[in-house]
Design a protein around this motif. Sequence first.
Motif, PDB file in Angstrom:
ATOM      1  N   SER A 346      43.068  16.803 -90.171  1.00  0.00           N
ATOM      2  CA  SER A 346      41.735  17.394 -90.096  1.00  0.00           C
ATOM      3  C   SER A 346      40.675  16.398 -90.529  1.00  0.00           C
ATOM      4  CB  SER A 346      41.667  18.641 -90.989  1.00  0.00           C
ATOM      5  OG  SER A 346      42.596  19.605 -90.552  1.00  0.00           O
ATOM      6  N   SER A 349      39.872  13.937 -87.846  1.00  0.00           N
ATOM      7  CA  SER A 349      39.004  14.422 -86.774  1.00  0.00           C
ATOM      8  C   SER A 349      37.529  14.312 -87.119  1.00  0.00           C
ATOM      9  CB  SER A 349      39.336  15.884 -86.455  1.00  0.00           C
ATOM     10  OG  SER A 349      38.952  16.720 -87.518  1.00  0.00           O
ATOM     11  N   LEU A 421      32.311  12.967 -78.290  1.00  0.00           N
ATOM     12  CA  LEU A 421      32.648  14.050 -79.221  1.00  0.00           C
ATOM     13  C   LEU A 421      34.071  13.907 -79.743  1.00  0.00           C
ATOM     14  CD1 LEU A 421      31.013  17.119 -77.427  1.00  0.00           C
ATOM     15  CD2 LEU A 421      30.088  15.734 -79.282  1.00  0.00           C
ATOM     16  N   GLU A 422      34.990  13.486 -78.877  1.00  0.00           N
ATOM     17  CA  GLU A 422      36.376  13.292 -79.316  1.00  0.00           C
ATOM     18  C   GLU A 422      36.477  12.141 -80.306  1.00  0.00           C
ATOM     19  OE1 GLU A 422      40.842  12.525 -77.437  1.00  0.00           O
ATOM     20  OE2 GLU A 422      39.064  12.326 -76.171  1.00  0.00           O
ATOM     21  N   GLY A 425      34.500  13.229 -83.629  1.00  0.00           N
ATOM     22  CA  GLY A 425      34.910  14.465 -84.284  1.00  0.00           C
ATOM     23  C   GLY A 425      33.819  15.501 -84.362  1.00  0.00           C
ATOM     24  N   GLU A 426      32.654  15.236 -83.751  1.00  0.00           N
ATOM     25  CA  GLU A 426      31.586  16.236 -83.733  1.00  0.00           C
ATOM     26  C   GLU A 426      31.908  17.307 -82.701  1.00  0.00           C
ATOM     27  OE1 GLU A 426      27.443  14.874 -84.338  1.00  0.00           O
ATOM     28  OE2 GLU A 426      28.254  12.877 -83.921  1.00  0.00           O
ATOM     29  N   SER A 427      31.188  18.415 -82.783  1.00  0.00           N
ATOM     30  CA  SER A 427      31.460  19.529 -81.888  1.00  0.00           C
ATOM     31  C   SER A 427      30.158  20.130 -81.389  1.00  0.00           C
ATOM     32  CB  SER A 427      32.290  20.606 -82.598  1.00  0.00           C
ATOM     33  OG  SER A 427      31.576  21.124 -83.696  1.00  0.00           O
ATOM     34  N   LEU A 428      30.292  20.865 -80.303  1.00  0.00           N
ATOM     35  CA  LEU A 428      29.141  21.538 -79.708  1.00  0.00           C
ATOM     36  C   LEU A 428      29.008  22.934 -80.282  1.00  0.00           C
ATOM     37  CD1 LEU A 428      29.612  20.498 -75.979  1.00  0.00           C
ATOM     38  CD2 LEU A 428      27.656  19.883 -77.394  1.00  0.00           C
ATOM     39  N   GLN A 432      27.811  22.363 -73.071  1.00  0.00           N
ATOM     40  CA  GLN A 432      28.922  21.511 -72.682  1.00  0.00           C
ATOM     41  C   GLN A 432      28.550  20.050 -72.890  1.00  0.00           C
ATOM     42  OE1 GLN A 432      29.152  22.645 -68.538  1.00  0.00           O
ATOM     43  NE2 GLN A 432      27.948  20.882 -67.887  1.00  0.00           N
ATOM     44  N   GLY A 433      29.577  19.190 -72.857  1.00  0.00           N
ATOM     45  CA  GLY A 433      29.354  17.758 -72.997  1.00  0.00           C
ATOM     46  C   GLY A 433      29.252  17.068 -71.651  1.00  0.00           C
ATOM     47  N   LEU A 481      24.605  20.131 -80.339  1.00  0.00           N
ATOM     48  CA  LEU A 481      25.632  19.781 -81.317  1.00  0.00           C
ATOM     49  C   LEU A 481      25.566  20.702 -82.527  1.00  0.00           C
ATOM     50  CD1 LEU A 481      25.605  15.872 -81.475  1.00  0.00           C
ATOM     51  CD2 LEU A 481      27.273  17.339 -80.346  1.00  0.00           C
ATOM     52  N   SER A 484      26.394  18.375 -88.437  1.00  0.00           N
ATOM     53  CA  SER A 484      27.510  17.536 -88.862  1.00  0.00           C
ATOM     54  C   SER A 484      27.052  16.553 -89.921  1.00  0.00           C
ATOM     55  CB  SER A 484      28.090  16.765 -87.668  1.00  0.00           C
ATOM     56  OG  SER A 484      29.054  15.835 -88.081  1.00  0.00           O
TER      57      SER A 484
END
Length: 694
Positions: A346, A349, A421-422, A425-428, A432-433, A481, A484
């Motif tokens: 974790s 990520s 993003l991969e 490790g950030e996320s939406l 969408q990306g 996003l 983060s």
Amino acid sequence: MQLTGIIREFPAGEQTIRVLQGIDLTIYQGEMVAIIGQSGSGKSTLMNIMGCLDKATAGEYLIFGKSVKKFDADDLAKLRREHFGFIFQRYHLLGDINARDNVAVPAVYAGMDTDARKQRAEQLLTDLGLGDKVTNRPNQLSGGQQQRVSVARALMNGGDIILADEPTGALDSQSGKDVLQILKNLNQQGHTVIMVTHDPSIADKAERVIEIKDGLIIADYRNKHFQRHGTVDDSEHPAAQQVNSADDVADNINNQQQATHHYSPAQSSATESRSSTPSQILSSQKKSAIGSFFDRLTEAFRMSVLSMRAHKMRTLLTMLGIIIGIASVVSVVGLGQGSQQQILSSISSLGTNTITVRDGYRWGDPRRRYHDDNLTPEDAQAVASQPYVISVSPQLDTTASVRYRNIQESSSVSGIGKDYLEVTGESLAIGQGFDEQSIDRRMQDIIIDDNAKNTFFPEMQNPIGEVMLIGSVPGRVIGVLAPSDGSFGQSNDTPTIYMPYTTMMSRIAGTETIERFVALIDSNISTAAAESAISDLIEGRHGTDDFRMINSDSIRQTVESTTNTMTVLISSIAIISLVVGGIGVMNIMLVSVTERTNEIGVRMAVGARQSDIMQQFLIEAVLVCILGGALGVLLAFAIGEAINSVGSESFSVIYSPTSIIAAFLCSTLIGVMFGFLPARNAAKLDPVEALSRD
């Protein structure tokens, strides 16, 4: 009962309105009295004062020589439940329970045995012609039938004094006649009946008529046409005698009943013979103090469950904060006892296991003056093709003036790849990306961070599809996003706009090179070895070491020391959510008190103590929280099973019995803490004001 100089005033803004102007009145046991007057004359206010639902602003109200001013709230409740019976124009039946239970409510608060009160309630309904309607709810009964249920309820504990407020006002003519006949029969059996009406034809059925106008008694006379068995002249009424407590009132009422009227069993048509006085009825069928307490507790529990069932969606929404909080606590503790390897994964990520390659010679190298932007997207693609690299994202940055409608702000603009993003490790949060098509076609799609959303779309929950102007280039928002604090996220408040790096190179920067690229390394490969291999690869392509590298593997070394800190932090957030959930429970319970004010008034009118009302709402709040806690634990189990089903063998969620027990105790405590204020507010309501609200 004797009233002397009774004045009642009500506030009206900065002034007061005097409804009763100084009433002097004595009503004897066994009379059938009609109080008549036009609307606003003060007759209902007078009845409420006589029934101890309201208090006079000034004057003395004596019940057998004892001033009601000396009675506290529980004493007044005792009088209402054991010696007064109320018949309301609008019936005021409880809609969630059937006719038998409506009739039995006063006996619950009086402590009558469960079987005895059910039998008595059914007998009263049968005597009033509703033997086949005992299980019907109020909405399944006609107006006349509901009024008969109201009469039965008034007689449940004996009803020495029946107070009827416009008893025929909401009925058709035939039902009105039936109710009047019932009241007359009750009077013939020895009940004191006091009716409030504006109809002279109704008043004409009474033994004594008192006419009120503008808060004053303008007439008080005997009805010549009134006839009944056992009528007694005024002189036969015994004089009032002094008593010392509310309990003594019962003895005086019973003594005066027996001294004033004598009836045979043949006279009984709607209730049992007066050979058994109300107090004798109650005392012979009463439970012990402990039994009575648990009986009222059971009644409060049952009514709480009925209320929750009647408002399922509201109850679920109320529990939601508790469910989330408890699920969070149990899940966090379970996760904290899971495998350390999963924690390391974790943490990875969030930006570990990455190597950043930046354009330019190292700091201090004299060749930096000859720096000529040599890092290209092709270099990033070459690294991405290596077997030890999972993904790569090219990047370049600039600052531009960004505008949306009338909002303009200097912002950071970053060109990124489809795997950004991969890699980071950030996320939406929403949207969408970028995909391969976005990069190849140099599409003018953009992703914004949380700072940009708050800056340009402060009032908009979903800005997807909105068009912003980056410099002179328009861009359409396709994603937002999530906030983060990772190593690759923005650590300041500057709004950041992301677009495909190819679009930024051609439309914003006007260049064919990039500033850096970030490579995500396979966790099974040493990042030191990967760093060396990437360095050799780029140097071979450029023919020189005109680049520098940053290895983020050092973050992994802090995992051991941060595990406990993260657990405490997340648990703290979960506790905060529990507090927020508790506040939600309090708010909803306050709303529930407002919605059920009329029900509270009815319960007070039939003799509920303040503690009974408080107990009912407190139980409801605790039930909501306990049920929310149980659902929260179940949700935590579901989350754990979901994690275990997709996790590796080295990781599992381990449930702690201590955390589960603590969760239930916490739920109960929240119910008590946040349910106390609404419950107290309900218990402090004034009965007459509560009854007046629909």
